[in-house]
Design an enzyme around this catalytic site. Structure first.
Site, PDB file in Angstrom:
ATOM      1  N   GLY A 180       9.265   1.859   8.364  1.00 17.27           N
ATOM      2  CA  GLY A 180       8.211   2.824   8.679  1.00 17.27           C
ATOM      3  C   GLY A 180       8.072   3.057  10.178  1.00 17.27           C
ATOM      4  O   GLY A 180       8.260   2.147  10.981  1.00 17.27           O
ATOM      5  N   HIS A 193       4.107   1.334   2.164  1.00 14.28           N
ATOM      6  CA  HIS A 193       5.276   0.649   1.603  1.00 14.28           C
ATOM      7  C   HIS A 193       5.868   1.463   0.443  1.00 14.28           C
ATOM      8  O   HIS A 193       7.084   1.612   0.324  1.00 14.28           O
ATOM      9  CB  HIS A 193       4.892  -0.727   1.046  1.00 14.28           C
ATOM     10  CG  HIS A 193       4.281  -1.659   2.056  1.00 14.28           C
ATOM     11  ND1 HIS A 193       2.982  -2.107   1.964  1.00 14.28           N
ATOM     12  CD2 HIS A 193       4.784  -2.242   3.170  1.00 14.28           C
ATOM     13  CE1 HIS A 193       2.716  -2.923   2.972  1.00 14.28           C
ATOM     14  NE2 HIS A 193       3.795  -3.022   3.715  1.00 14.28           N
ATOM     15  N   VAL A 235       2.060   6.679   6.814  1.00 18.42           N
ATOM     16  CA  VAL A 235       1.131   7.098   5.759  1.00 18.42           C
ATOM     17  C   VAL A 235      -0.275   6.665   6.170  1.00 18.42           C
ATOM     18  O   VAL A 235      -0.482   5.527   6.616  1.00 18.42           O
ATOM     19  CB  VAL A 235       1.517   6.482   4.392  1.00 18.42           C
ATOM     20  CG1 VAL A 235       0.524   6.902   3.317  1.00 18.42           C
ATOM     21  CG2 VAL A 235       2.933   6.896   4.006  1.00 18.42           C
ATOM     22  N   HIS A 256       0.867  -1.185   0.000  1.00 19.43           N
ATOM     23  CA  HIS A 256       0.000   0.000   0.000  1.00 19.43           C
ATOM     24  C   HIS A 256       0.899   1.228   0.000  1.00 19.43           C
ATOM     25  O   HIS A 256       2.136   1.101  -0.017  1.00 19.43           O
ATOM     26  CB  HIS A 256      -0.947  -0.040   1.209  1.00 19.43           C
ATOM     27  CG  HIS A 256      -0.263  -0.255   2.523  1.00 19.43           C
ATOM     28  ND1 HIS A 256       0.635   0.651   3.053  1.00 19.43           N
ATOM     29  CD2 HIS A 256      -0.305  -1.289   3.413  1.00 19.43           C
ATOM     30  CE1 HIS A 256       1.091   0.206   4.204  1.00 19.43           C
ATOM     31  NE2 HIS A 256       0.546  -0.986   4.450  1.00 19.43           N
ATOM     32  N   SER A 295      -2.395  -0.200   6.597  1.00 14.48           N
ATOM     33  CA  SER A 295      -1.863  -1.491   7.016  1.00 14.48           C
ATOM     34  C   SER A 295      -2.387  -2.541   6.054  1.00 14.48           C
ATOM     35  O   SER A 295      -3.528  -2.442   5.581  1.00 14.48           O
ATOM     36  CB  SER A 295      -2.348  -1.817   8.432  1.00 14.48           C
ATOM     37  OG  SER A 295      -2.183  -3.202   8.687  1.00 14.48           O
ATOM     38  N   SER A 296      -1.561  -3.554   5.759  1.00 16.39           N
ATOM     39  CA  SER A 296      -2.040  -4.646   4.904  1.00 16.39           C
ATOM     40  C   SER A 296      -3.248  -5.315   5.553  1.00 16.39           C
ATOM     41  O   SER A 296      -4.089  -5.904   4.867  1.00 16.39           O
ATOM     42  CB  SER A 296      -0.929  -5.670   4.691  1.00 16.39           C
ATOM     43  OG  SER A 296       0.212  -5.044   4.155  1.00 16.39           O
ATOM     44  N   ARG A 297      -3.339  -5.239   6.884  1.00 18.26           N
ATOM     45  CA  ARG A 297      -4.438  -5.902   7.600  1.00 18.26           C
ATOM     46  C   ARG A 297      -5.747  -5.119   7.529  1.00 18.26           C
ATOM     47  O   ARG A 297      -6.786  -5.640   7.933  1.00 18.26           O
ATOM     48  CB  ARG A 297      -4.044  -6.145   9.059  1.00 18.26           C
ATOM     49  CG  ARG A 297      -2.937  -7.183   9.212  1.00 18.26           C
ATOM     50  CD  ARG A 297      -2.676  -7.545  10.660  1.00 18.26           C
ATOM     51  NE  ARG A 297      -1.854  -8.732  10.781  1.00 18.26           N
ATOM     52  CZ  ARG A 297      -0.529  -8.731  11.014  1.00 18.26           C
ATOM     53  NH1 ARG A 297       0.117  -7.582  11.143  1.00 18.26           N
ATOM     54  NH2 ARG A 297       0.139  -9.858  11.105  1.00 18.26           N
ATOM     55  N   LYS A 306       5.348   3.470  11.470  1.00 19.64           N
ATOM     56  CA  LYS A 306       4.103   2.789  11.833  1.00 19.64           C
ATOM     57  C   LYS A 306       4.394   1.677  12.847  1.00 19.64           C
ATOM     58  O   LYS A 306       3.676   1.495  13.815  1.00 19.64           O
ATOM     59  CB  LYS A 306       3.465   2.224  10.556  1.00 19.64           C
ATOM     60  CG  LYS A 306       2.516   1.084  10.735  1.00 19.64           C
ATOM     61  CD  LYS A 306       1.119   1.597  10.893  1.00 19.64           C
ATOM     62  CE  LYS A 306       0.095   0.526  11.212  1.00 19.64           C
ATOM     63  NZ  LYS A 306       0.369  -0.793  10.791  1.00 19.64           N
TER      64      LYS A 306
HETATM   65  P1  AMP Z   1       5.015  -4.932   6.610  1.00 17.84           P
HETATM   66  O1  AMP Z   1       4.802  -5.344   5.199  1.00 17.84           O
HETATM   67  O2  AMP Z   1       3.744  -4.668   7.352  1.00 17.84           O
HETATM   68  O3  AMP Z   1       5.976  -5.820   7.346  1.00 17.84           O
HETATM   69  O4  AMP Z   1       5.721  -3.505   6.548  1.00 17.84           O
HETATM   70  C1  AMP Z   1       6.907  -3.301   5.825  1.00 17.84           C
HETATM   71  C2  AMP Z   1       7.421  -1.920   6.118  1.00 17.84           C
HETATM   72  O5  AMP Z   1       6.459  -0.943   5.766  1.00 17.84           O
HETATM   73  C3  AMP Z   1       7.741  -1.708   7.617  1.00 17.84           C
HETATM   74  O6  AMP Z   1       8.930  -0.952   7.744  1.00 17.84           O
HETATM   75  C4  AMP Z   1       6.543  -0.925   8.085  1.00 17.84           C
HETATM   76  O7  AMP Z   1       6.801  -0.104   9.197  1.00 17.84           O
HETATM   77  C5  AMP Z   1       6.239  -0.079   6.853  1.00 17.84           C
HETATM   78  N1  AMP Z   1       4.851   0.390   6.887  1.00 17.84           N
HETATM   79  C6  AMP Z   1       3.739  -0.365   7.027  1.00 17.84           C
HETATM   80  N2  AMP Z   1       2.635   0.430   7.062  1.00 17.84           N
HETATM   81  C7  AMP Z   1       3.094   1.704   6.954  1.00 17.84           C
HETATM   82  C8  AMP Z   1       2.454   2.985   6.931  1.00 17.84           C
HETATM   83  N3  AMP Z   1       1.124   3.115   7.022  1.00 17.84           N
HETATM   84  N4  AMP Z   1       3.238   4.075   6.820  1.00 17.84           N
HETATM   85  C9  AMP Z   1       4.587   3.959   6.724  1.00 17.84           C
HETATM   86  N5  AMP Z   1       5.240   2.796   6.724  1.00 17.84           N
HETATM   87  C10 AMP Z   1       4.506   1.680   6.840  1.00 17.84           C
END
Ligand code: AMP
Length: 284
Positions: free
Chosen positions: A147, A37, A176, A34, A185-187, A149
């Site tokens: 991130g 990322h 973001v 999203h 969030s992917s969730r 986040k």
């Molecule tokens: P994930 O795929 O959830 O493991 O996240 C991969 C990376 O993307 C991690 O460094 C997260 O912190 C970052 N990330 C996930 N959601 C957000 C967001 N809404 N804003 C900024 N970074 C994000």
């Protein structure tokens, strides 16, 4: 954008880039990309010469009753988005490629994982640190982008890089959010429209808390109580934690600049997290 699945192939390609003097940026993710990322990929593409994105749903960071099996997957959509944001190489290894038949060696950090998400998700940060350390050894980037986040993860990875002498820079990315303020969030795809609406209480309560602090409130418990009252009004919400911590992830009684307001809340069966760093711009 190249897509590779094996460590050997990745290393060969990166050797060429390094030989050509390219600065390598790295963005590790679990996919279902999203804008959060993509903003990290853009940050990398702007400040490095060659951007590697990994997509790996890391089994060793999921607990037994968590959503490993149903975690969203969309490799085709992800590669389109990643290329559009400026990624040069997508690394998509299989669990066997990364973990073989199971590891004997783990990175097990003390103290920082003992609060917040680490306290609620046993072994989570052991899994995160181990896989990120492996990726750092495989990719050997100049800069890696994480991130805000996942704020506890960011501090833990920074500590690991410092203590284990990884020769790279960790660059944080801003959170973001969707237009209505929900942290992407992917969730979020698990949420029904009603749950999405209830989930807005996460960012709204953080914003109220940040404003309260700006007005002079300093006592953590008063701020936490205010957030708690806002959240329990939502039918689908169940609080996992609401905390105010310092950069060592320790609870603080009195808030100060740089302190972190962090929360995790189940909305229905979906666990969401969000945070605000005290003193930083309130932009949600
Ligand atoms: P994930 O795929 O959830 O493991 O996240 C991969 C990376 O993307 C991690 O460094 C997260 O912190 C970052 N990330 C996930 N959601 C957000 C967001 N809404 N804003 C900024 N970074 C994000």
């Amino acid at each position: 954008m190249r897509i590779v699945h094996t460590i050997k192939e990745l290393r060969e390609l990166l050797k060429e880039q390094r030989r050509a003097g390219k600065r390598i940026g790295f963005v590790p993710t679990m996919g279902a990309l999203h804008e959060g990322h993509l903003s990290l990929i853009r940050q990398s593409a702007e400040s490095c010469d060659y951007t590697v994105l990994s997509i790996f749903i890391n089994p060793i960071q999921f607990g037994e009753n968590e959503d490993l099996d149903k975690y969203p997957r969309d490799l085709e959509g992800d590669s389109r988005k990643a290329e559009g944001a400026g990624a040069d190489l997508l690394f998509h290894p299989s669990p066997e490629e990364m973990l073989g038949g199971g590891l004997l060696t783990y990175v097990d950090m003390k103290r920082l994982p003992d609060n917040l998400c680490g306290a609620k998700r046993e072994g989570h940060f052991r899994g995160v640190c181990t896989i990120v350390a492996k990726f750092f050894n495989i990719v050997a980037p100049d800069r890696a982008f994480f991130g805000k986040k996942d704020i506890q993860q960011l501090y833990i990875i920074k500590k690991m890089v410092d203590e284990l002498n990884f020769d790279l820079e960790i660059v944080p990315g801003e959170i973001v959010r969707s237009e209505d303020g929900l942290a992407l969030s992917s969730r979020n795809v698990y949420l029904s429209p009603e749950e999405h609406n209830d989930a807005l209480v996460l960012n709204r309560s953080l914003k109220e808390a940040a404003l309260l602090i700006e007005k002079g409130e300093k006592t953590s418990q008063n701020i936490i109580n205010m957030i708690n009252e806002m959240i329990i009004e939502k039918k689908s919400a169940r609080i996992d934690y609401i905390k105010i911590v310092n950069s060592d992830m320790e609870d603080v009684e009195i808030v100060s600049k740089g302190g972190i307001l962090a929360l995790a809340v189940f909305i229905g069966s979906t666990r969401l997290i969000d945070n605000h760093i005290i003193g930083e711009e309130i932009c949600f």
